[in-house]
Motif scaffolding. Structure first.
Motif, PDB file in Angstrom:
ATOM      1  N   PRO A 127     131.714  45.254  56.048  1.00 18.50           N
ATOM      2  CA  PRO A 127     132.335  45.184  57.386  1.00 18.50           C
ATOM      3  C   PRO A 127     131.315  45.384  58.497  1.00 18.50           C
ATOM      4  N   GLY A 128     131.178  44.379  59.379  1.00 19.80           N
ATOM      5  CA  GLY A 128     130.257  44.457  60.513  1.00 19.80           C
ATOM      6  C   GLY A 128     128.810  44.205  60.182  1.00 19.80           C
ATOM      7  N   GLN A 129     128.476  43.979  58.924  1.00 20.16           N
ATOM      8  CA  GLN A 129     127.080  43.823  58.544  1.00 20.16           C
ATOM      9  C   GLN A 129     126.507  42.493  59.017  1.00 20.16           C
ATOM     10  N   GLY A 130     127.288  41.448  58.945  1.00 16.97           N
ATOM     11  CA  GLY A 130     126.790  40.139  59.358  1.00 16.97           C
ATOM     12  C   GLY A 130     126.463  40.083  60.837  1.00 16.97           C
ATOM     13  N   SER A 131     127.383  40.574  61.688  1.00 17.25           N
ATOM     14  CA  SER A 131     127.126  40.568  63.128  1.00 17.25           C
ATOM     15  C   SER A 131     125.957  41.494  63.478  1.00 17.25           C
ATOM     16  N   ALA A 132     125.841  42.634  62.780  1.00 12.62           N
ATOM     17  CA  ALA A 132     124.719  43.537  63.036  1.00 12.62           C
ATOM     18  C   ALA A 132     123.393  42.887  62.663  1.00 12.62           C
ATOM     19  N   THR A 133     123.387  42.105  61.602  1.00 15.75           N
ATOM     20  CA  THR A 133     122.157  41.405  61.207  1.00 15.75           C
ATOM     21  C   THR A 133     121.759  40.378  62.242  1.00 15.75           C
ATOM     22  N   ARG A 134     122.739  39.655  62.772  1.00 15.51           N
ATOM     23  CA  ARG A 134     122.430  38.662  63.809  1.00 15.51           C
ATOM     24  C   ARG A 134     121.920  39.332  65.079  1.00 15.51           C
ATOM     25  N   LYS A 135     122.522  40.444  65.466  1.00 19.41           N
ATOM     26  CA  LYS A 135     122.074  41.147  66.675  1.00 19.41           C
ATOM     27  C   LYS A 135     120.643  41.661  66.512  1.00 19.41           C
ATOM     28  N   LEU A 136     120.322  42.160  65.330  1.00 17.51           N
ATOM     29  CA  LEU A 136     118.966  42.636  65.101  1.00 17.51           C
ATOM     30  C   LEU A 136     117.960  41.500  65.186  1.00 17.51           C
ATOM     31  N   ALA A 137     118.273  40.367  64.607  1.00 22.56           N
ATOM     32  CA  ALA A 137     117.349  39.237  64.646  1.00 22.56           C
ATOM     33  C   ALA A 137     117.151  38.745  66.074  1.00 22.56           C
ATOM     34  N   ARG A 138     118.244  38.672  66.841  1.00 21.31           N
ATOM     35  CA  ARG A 138     118.109  38.243  68.239  1.00 21.31           C
ATOM     36  C   ARG A 138     117.306  39.258  69.053  1.00 21.31           C
ATOM     37  N   ALA A 139     117.521  40.550  68.778  1.00 18.66           N
ATOM     38  CA  ALA A 139     116.743  41.573  69.487  1.00 18.66           C
ATOM     39  C   ALA A 139     115.259  41.460  69.148  1.00 18.66           C
ATOM     40  N   ASP A 140     114.936  41.178  67.902  1.00 21.09           N
ATOM     41  CA  ASP A 140     113.530  40.988  67.531  1.00 21.09           C
ATOM     42  C   ASP A 140     112.933  39.772  68.231  1.00 21.09           C
ATOM     43  N   ALA A 141     113.715  38.711  68.367  1.00 20.30           N
ATOM     44  CA  ALA A 141     113.221  37.522  69.066  1.00 20.30           C
ATOM     45  C   ALA A 141     112.952  37.826  70.539  1.00 20.30           C
ATOM     46  N   GLU A 142     113.854  38.572  71.179  1.00 14.17           N
ATOM     47  CA  GLU A 142     113.643  38.928  72.579  1.00 14.17           C
ATOM     48  C   GLU A 142     112.437  39.855  72.728  1.00 14.17           C
ATOM     49  N   ALA A 143     112.255  40.764  71.786  1.00 13.05           N
ATOM     50  CA  ALA A 143     111.093  41.657  71.842  1.00 13.05           C
ATOM     51  C   ALA A 143     109.795  40.863  71.711  1.00 13.05           C
ATOM     52  N   ALA A 144     109.787  39.853  70.832  1.00 14.23           N
ATOM     53  CA  ALA A 144     108.590  39.017  70.689  1.00 14.23           C
ATOM     54  C   ALA A 144     108.307  38.250  71.971  1.00 14.23           C
ATOM     55  N   THR A 145     109.362  37.791  72.654  1.00 16.75           N
ATOM     56  CA  THR A 145     109.181  37.084  73.922  1.00 16.75           C
ATOM     57  C   THR A 145     108.563  37.996  74.978  1.00 16.75           C
ATOM     58  N   GLU A 146     109.046  39.223  75.053  1.00 17.20           N
ATOM     59  CA  GLU A 146     108.493  40.157  76.026  1.00 17.20           C
ATOM     60  C   GLU A 146     107.065  40.552  75.667  1.00 17.20           C
ATOM     61  N   ARG A 147     106.767  40.669  74.389  1.00 17.38           N
ATOM     62  CA  ARG A 147     105.386  40.954  73.999  1.00 17.38           C
ATOM     63  C   ARG A 147     104.467  39.811  74.389  1.00 17.38           C
ATOM     64  N   ALA A 198     120.219  32.218  60.115  1.00 11.60           N
ATOM     65  CA  ALA A 198     120.569  32.401  58.708  1.00 11.60           C
ATOM     66  C   ALA A 198     121.643  33.471  58.532  1.00 11.60           C
ATOM     67  N   ALA A 199     121.663  34.461  59.436  1.00 14.70           N
ATOM     68  CA  ALA A 199     122.659  35.525  59.321  1.00 14.70           C
ATOM     69  C   ALA A 199     124.064  35.046  59.650  1.00 14.70           C
ATOM     70  N   ALA A 253     119.465  48.356  67.177  1.00 19.65           N
ATOM     71  CA  ALA A 253     120.209  47.383  66.381  1.00 19.65           C
ATOM     72  C   ALA A 253     119.919  47.555  64.893  1.00 19.65           C
ATOM     73  N   ASP A 254     118.691  47.923  64.574  1.00 20.73           N
ATOM     74  CA  ASP A 254     118.356  48.185  63.176  1.00 20.73           C
ATOM     75  C   ASP A 254     119.105  49.400  62.642  1.00 20.73           C
ATOM     76  N   LEU A 255     119.287  50.409  63.493  1.00 20.18           N
ATOM     77  CA  LEU A 255     120.056  51.591  63.076  1.00 20.18           C
ATOM     78  C   LEU A 255     121.515  51.236  62.821  1.00 20.18           C
ATOM     79  N   VAL A 256     122.078  50.387  63.677  1.00 15.46           N
ATOM     80  CA  VAL A 256     123.462  49.946  63.458  1.00 15.46           C
ATOM     81  C   VAL A 256     123.572  49.191  62.142  1.00 15.46           C
ATOM     82  N   LEU A 257     122.602  48.347  61.865  1.00 10.37           N
ATOM     83  CA  LEU A 257     122.631  47.590  60.617  1.00 10.37           C
ATOM     84  C   LEU A 257     122.526  48.536  59.410  1.00 10.37           C
TER      85      LEU A 257
END
Length: 482
Positions: A112-132, A71-72, A266-270
């Motif tokens: 500026p940069g907000q859209g890419s930061a939102t996508r990176k945060l969502a992907r990082a959350d998905a990877e964190a869920a996979t590792e959990r 969605a981002a 990634a959340d801090l960057v966003l």
């Protein structure tokens, strides 16, 4: 006559006890408890993982984060907004036909940069869920091992205490008959009755413990069949896989903490990219009906932008920084925990092997002592009390030996779980260095040769996490018979 008859009774009863306990191996326990002959630990882990509720929750979290990432990728920071208004002069009573219709549509823009930061945060959350998910898989394997070992020990104790109770019943009956005929004293009869009461109490408590332990296994596995943890009897193979840097870096708990830290960053960057509310741009139209007006419709562009403010920025940045700090703390604690656990696993491998050899020797010596005291009682050199106490101590030692054997197999399997060497236990979705050695799973007969083999080599405590107690301390099988 009296001594020979009582000796015959005692030897018959104690012989029944010894034969019953000798047949109470782990295979007979599992076969009697379940129609299935055996269930390997990897298969049992797959069954437990298929019905683990947390697995579904973590899968939903991962899919939700992936949906947020997709969605981002939109052109705009949100959905369009519609606005409209209507004015006329009827309300004030002039009624000269002055009417205005106004409407517009606008969309929020990415900063500026907000859209890419939102996508990176969502992907990082998905990877964190996979590792959990991987971490939960490993935790489930440990819980399944713990429950299996507890059930095995409880069922062994049931068999031993039931054999003691049966033999004590026969002894009490024979002693009652012998007391009526005057062949034994009332004191010996009372001692036999006390032994029966103690044995029955132990049997009832053992059955309760076994039922409770089986209920815990069923909650995890869905079946009372005990996984065959006694098939793992190669401590050297397990230890060679405990390479500190490999295990720590690829432990799913450490990887999950790392991904959580990456998501927090990634959340801090966003938060920094969201330094102000999103501006909006749109188009609008005004239609007017006014007496004598040379126009009636106008079209234009509108733009709305809120200026940056500390009231807006400070809470976002503070929350993001707090999340980063918490994630870094959890990663540090996870690494410490893993290092401590590896030390404990190695220590348990060494102590379990030594404890098993000692317990086997103690059980063997106490069995010989009980036999000697029975022969001495037959020769009227000691009392029936001493013979019964010696046999009770021998069977208590047998329970300790059974516990040591289960803990030995459990320690080997726990080391393999920590190393991610159990088939079906996916602990490394990314590439990881692997050992070239092959996992050896000898037959349970290797356990019998522990007395002749030397203690397995164990590396010095280095790096390694909390390891829960696999089996609770055995409950006392009763005070020595009076």
């Amino acid at each position: 006559m009296k001594a020979s008859r009582c000796c015959l009774v005692l030897l018959m009863v104690l012989g029944t006890l010894h034969a019953a306990h000798a047949q109470s191996g782990p295979s007979s326990v599992s076969e009697a408890a379940s129609p299935r002959s055996s269930l390997s630990f990897p298969d049992a882990l797959a069954m437990a993982w298929a019905q683990d509720p947390l697995r579904s929750e973590l899968g939903t979290n991962r899919r939700s984060a992936e949906a947020r990432a997709r969605a981002a990728g939109s052109w705009f920071a949100g959905g369009p907004s519609l606005s409209g208004s209507y004015f006329d002069d009827h309300a004030i009573g002039t009624n000269i036909g002055y009417t205005t219709y106004q409407g517009g549509v606008s969309v929020p823009l990415w900063l500026p940069g907000q859209g890419s930061a939102t996508r990176k945060l969502a992907r990082a959350d998905a990877e964190a869920a996979t590792e959990r998910t991987s971490a939960e898989h490993m935790a489930l394997a440990v819980r399944l091992l713990d429950a299996s070992a507890t059930v095995l020990l409880a069922r062994k104790r049931v068999i031993t205490t039931m054999a003691l109770s049966t033999a004590a019943t026969r002894l009490s009956e024979h002693m009652a008959v012998a007391a009526r005929t005057g062949e034994v004293t009332q004191a010996d009869q009372q001692m036999a009755e006390a032994a029966l009461a103690t044995a029955q109490t132990d049997a009832a408590m053992a059955q309760e413990e076994a039922q409770t332990a089986t209920a815990g296994l069923v909650a995890l596995l869905g079946t009372p069949v005990v996984p065959d943890i006694q098939a793992f009897s190669a401590p050297e193979s397990a230890e060679t896989r405990l390479v500190a840097h490999t295990v720590e870096e690829n432990d799913p708990r450490v990887r999950a903490a790392q991904k959580a830290t990456a998501a927090a960053q990634a959340d801090l960057v966003l938060a920094r990219r969201s330094f102000m509310p999103n501006p909006e741009i749109g188009v609008g139209a005004i239609h007017e009906a006014q007496y004598g007006s040379p126009w009636d419709t106008r079209v234009g562009v509108n733009f709305t932008m809120a200026l940056p403010s500390a009231v807006h920025n400070a809470p976002l940045l503070a929350e993001a920084r707090n999340r980063v700090a918490a994630a870094e703390t959890q990663e540090t604690l996870a690494r410490r925990m893993v290092r401590q656990e590896l030390v404990q696993i190695r220590a348990r491998l060494a102590s379990a092997a030594a404890a098993l050899k000692s317990a086997q020797n103690a059980a063997r010596q106490l069995d010989k002592r009980a036999d000697l005291l029975e022969r001495s009682w037959k020769m009227q050199e000691n009392s029936l009390d001493d013979a019964l106490r010696a046999r009770q101590a021998a069977y208590t030692a047998d329970l300790v030996r059974d516990r040591a054997e289960i803990l030995w197999h459990s320690a080997i399997l726990r080391a393999l779980i920590a190393a991610g060497a159990i088939p079906g236990l996916e602990q490394s979705p990314t590439a990881r260095p692997r050992q070239t050695t092959t996992l050896i799973v000898p037959t349970p007969a290797d356990t019998e040769s522990m007395e002749e083999t030397s203690t397995p080599h164990t590396r010095q405590p280095g790096e390694a996490l909390r390891i829960p107690e696999l089996v609770s301390a055995p409950r006392s099988s009763g005070a020595p018979m009076p």
